[in-house]
Structures are given as C-alpha cells and as structure tokens.
Design a protein around this motif. Structure first.
Motif, PDB file in Angstrom:
ATOM      1  N   HIS A   8      -1.350   3.481  -4.487  1.00 36.88           N
ATOM      2  CA  HIS A   8      -1.148   2.209  -5.324  1.00 36.88           C
ATOM      3  C   HIS A   8      -1.273   0.933  -4.296  1.00 36.88           C
ATOM      4  CE1 HIS A   8       2.023  -0.448  -7.736  1.00 36.88           C
ATOM      5  NE2 HIS A   8       0.642  -1.026  -7.574  1.00 36.88           N
ATOM      6  N   ARG A   9      -2.342   0.099  -4.679  1.00 37.83           N
ATOM      7  CA  ARG A   9      -2.605  -1.087  -3.562  1.00 37.83           C
ATOM      8  C   ARG A   9      -2.143  -2.354  -4.410  1.00 37.83           C
ATOM      9  NH1 ARG A   9      -7.661  -0.166  -0.096  1.00 37.83           N
ATOM     10  NH2 ARG A   9      -8.806  -0.035  -2.105  1.00 37.83           N
ATOM     11  N   ARG A  10      -2.005  -3.338  -3.662  1.00 36.16           N
ATOM     12  CA  ARG A  10      -2.236  -4.779  -4.222  1.00 36.16           C
ATOM     13  C   ARG A  10      -2.729  -5.518  -2.935  1.00 36.16           C
ATOM     14  NH1 ARG A  10       2.598  -5.713  -6.120  1.00 36.16           N
ATOM     15  NH2 ARG A  10       3.558  -6.708  -4.094  1.00 36.16           N
ATOM     16  N   GLU A  26      -5.016  -5.476  -7.919  1.00 36.18           N
ATOM     17  CA  GLU A  26      -4.092  -4.436  -7.694  1.00 36.18           C
ATOM     18  C   GLU A  26      -4.442  -3.227  -8.664  1.00 36.18           C
ATOM     19  OE1 GLU A  26       0.872  -3.550  -8.367  1.00 36.18           O
ATOM     20  OE2 GLU A  26       0.060  -5.682  -8.782  1.00 36.18           O
ATOM     21  N   ASP A  32       0.946  -1.096  -0.028  1.00 33.08           N
ATOM     22  CA  ASP A  32       0.078  -0.117   0.021  1.00 33.08           C
ATOM     23  C   ASP A  32       1.055   1.401  -0.158  1.00 33.08           C
ATOM     24  OD1 ASP A  32      -1.714   1.932   0.412  1.00 33.08           O
ATOM     25  OD2 ASP A  32      -2.854   1.244   2.120  1.00 33.08           O
ATOM     26  N   THR A  41      -5.896 -11.934  -7.091  1.00 34.98           N
ATOM     27  CA  THR A  41      -5.036 -10.681  -6.217  1.00 34.98           C
ATOM     28  C   THR A  41      -5.687  -9.652  -7.225  1.00 34.98           C
ATOM     29  OG1 THR A  41      -3.173 -12.216  -5.711  1.00 34.98           O
ATOM     30  CG2 THR A  41      -2.958 -10.028  -5.926  1.00 34.98           C
TER      31      THR A  41
END
Length: 278
Positions: free
Chosen positions: A14-16, A77, A2, A75
């Motif tokens: 920006h997140r995964r 992102e 994050d 996942t």
C-alpha cells in the motif's frame, strides 16, 4: 507512506506517493490485483486503456502487458497484491469455486476492471484495511492470516466478475490503433518496424507513434519489445529451446535477444528455462 508485507507466495503493498513514479511496460510471473485510491491515472493493459477513479480494481494475469500513465502530478495512492496462482488452486479444487476465473476466463486485455455493488465495495475496502493492519503489525501467524484474507478477496472478486460482463469502450485514439495492436499481437515474428507498419496500414508512422504515446505514455518499440519477451517467456516455459524461442518471438539477433531478455526478466533465457524445467 509505504506499507509492505511479503510471504513466499504473496507480495502486498500500500503506497501513497506525492510524486508520480515512472513505470515502463512490464509483466509479472505472478497474478496482480491493483486497487486504485487516488491520482490522475490511465492504465494500459494489452489493447485497452482504463481511466481510473477511486474504488476501481484491476486484475491482471501473468501474460498481460501493462503500464500506468500519469496525467498530472496529483498524489498517487494504490494497493497492489502479487500472488502465485498455485496458492489458490488447491482451494478452488477443494471447494469447487474457481478463485482464478477473473484472471483466466477472459481474453487477455479484456474485462480487467471489475465493478462492485455498494455492499461489495464495503467488503473490499474492509479486506484491504485488514491486510494493512496485518502488514503493519506482523506477528506469529501473519502469513496464514494474509493468505486467508487473499482467499476471501478472491471470492469477492470472482463474484463481481461473474455479475458484470459489460464491454469496455476504448478512447478514440486507441480505437484507431486497435488494428495495429491486433496485427502486432499475431505477427511478432514478422518485421514490425515503424516503416513496415506504415506500409501495412497506410498510416503515417509519425502520426502512429504520436497516437500511441498519447494513449500509453510510451513508444510502440518498447511495447513490441515487451510483447516479444512475453512470447519468449511462454515458449521457454512450454519447453522450447533458447534458439527457437529467439526466432519464434521475432528476435533476429541472438545476442540482442539474450541482452534484452536479461534486462526485462532479470536473468538470461537459458537460466529462466532451467528454473522452469529444473
């Protein structure tokens, strides 16, 4: 992962995520740039559903109701920027290049997804990587560098927007619902219960509900509520008093309007109006 950086006028993230988050329909006072990297996502904006793949970019203005729907546990992102449109307006005026055209010069819910030529996609990815570095290692002048990176990004987005004017074909389920969504859009001050919509369109209310949930992952009731809140925000922003905004946006119960507005927006309609009008 994050990565998050915030200025007074820009919010970059920006997140995964290994687990798909839960989202309801929502609106922002700011404009949004959404860059998709991975996941199994269909993105609903107003009356369109966009199945996403790597490299897709969506633009949304502050009137467009939207919501991601997660089709599996893959996942997830993405990179998202929320920014105040007032940040870009002086640059648009100074350089005679409309940096906000891709947000404003189209009907709401249409042409939200931008397509890029290979070299444009490379530029886009490089700009997002630059913003990642700036957000991850903030220093003196980072706010300024984030602003210039955003302006450069907006130039790229609007070039792509002007080049691509092809219409989107909606999934079959949403095509069937299109007349219903159009009716809701133009009759928010009417009775929009499932029973009323069933009579209006001669469509079984349970079938209608199932189609909507399959397409959006949410309910028609929640969609109508958020559309009414969006209209109330616009009325209050334009100077309407709270009582008139309540009635014109289709809320028959004043106390329910106050409660729902505060739940969605974060503050009561009176305070929201005061903030806009000083």
């Amino acid at each position: 992962m994050d990565i998050h950086y915030q200025t007074r006028q820009i919010d970059y993230r920006h997140r995964r995520l290994e687990q798909s988050p839960k989202f309801d329909f929502h609106l922002h006072d700011r404009f949004e740039i959404y860059f998709f990297i991975s996941g199994d996502v269909h993105y609903f904006i107003e009356k369109q559903v966009y199945p996403l793949q790597y490299g897709d970019l969506l633009v949304m203005n502050n009137r467009e109701l939207h919501k991601p729907t997660f089709r599996s546990t893959a996942t997830y992102e993405n990179k998202v920027i929320h920014f105040h449109p007032g940040l870009a307006e002086p640059f648009s005026s100074m350089y005679r290049f409309d940096l906000l055209g891709c947000f404003r010069d189209r009907p709401d819910g249409e042409r939200n997804r931008l397509h890029f030529l290979p070299h444009q996609l490379e530029e886009l990815i490089a700009l997002f990587q630059k913003m990642d570095v700036l957000a991850g290692e903030p220093d003196e002048g980072t706010d300024l560098l984030m602003t210039t990176a955003l302006i450069e990004l907006l130039v790229l987005l609007n070039r792509a927007f002007r080049q691509n004017r092809s219409p989107l074909t909606s999934p079959v389920a949403l095509q069937k619902l299109s007349p219903v969504l159009d009716y809701i859009e133009h009759h928010l001050d009417h009775d929009l219960t499932l029973e009323a919509l069933e009579q209006q369109f001669f469509m079984n209310k349970y079938y209608m509900s199932r189609l909507f949930r399959q397409s959006t992952g949410s309910t028609i009731h929640e969609y109508i509520l958020l559309k009414r809140i969006a209209l109330a925000k616009k009325l209050l922003h334009d100077g309407c008093n709270v009582t008139d905004a309540c009635q014109l946006s289709g809320f028959n119960d004043y106390s329910n309007f106050i409660r729902m507005f505060k739940r969605v927006v974060g503050l009561p309609p009176g305070q929201y109006r005061k903030r806009k009008w000083g």
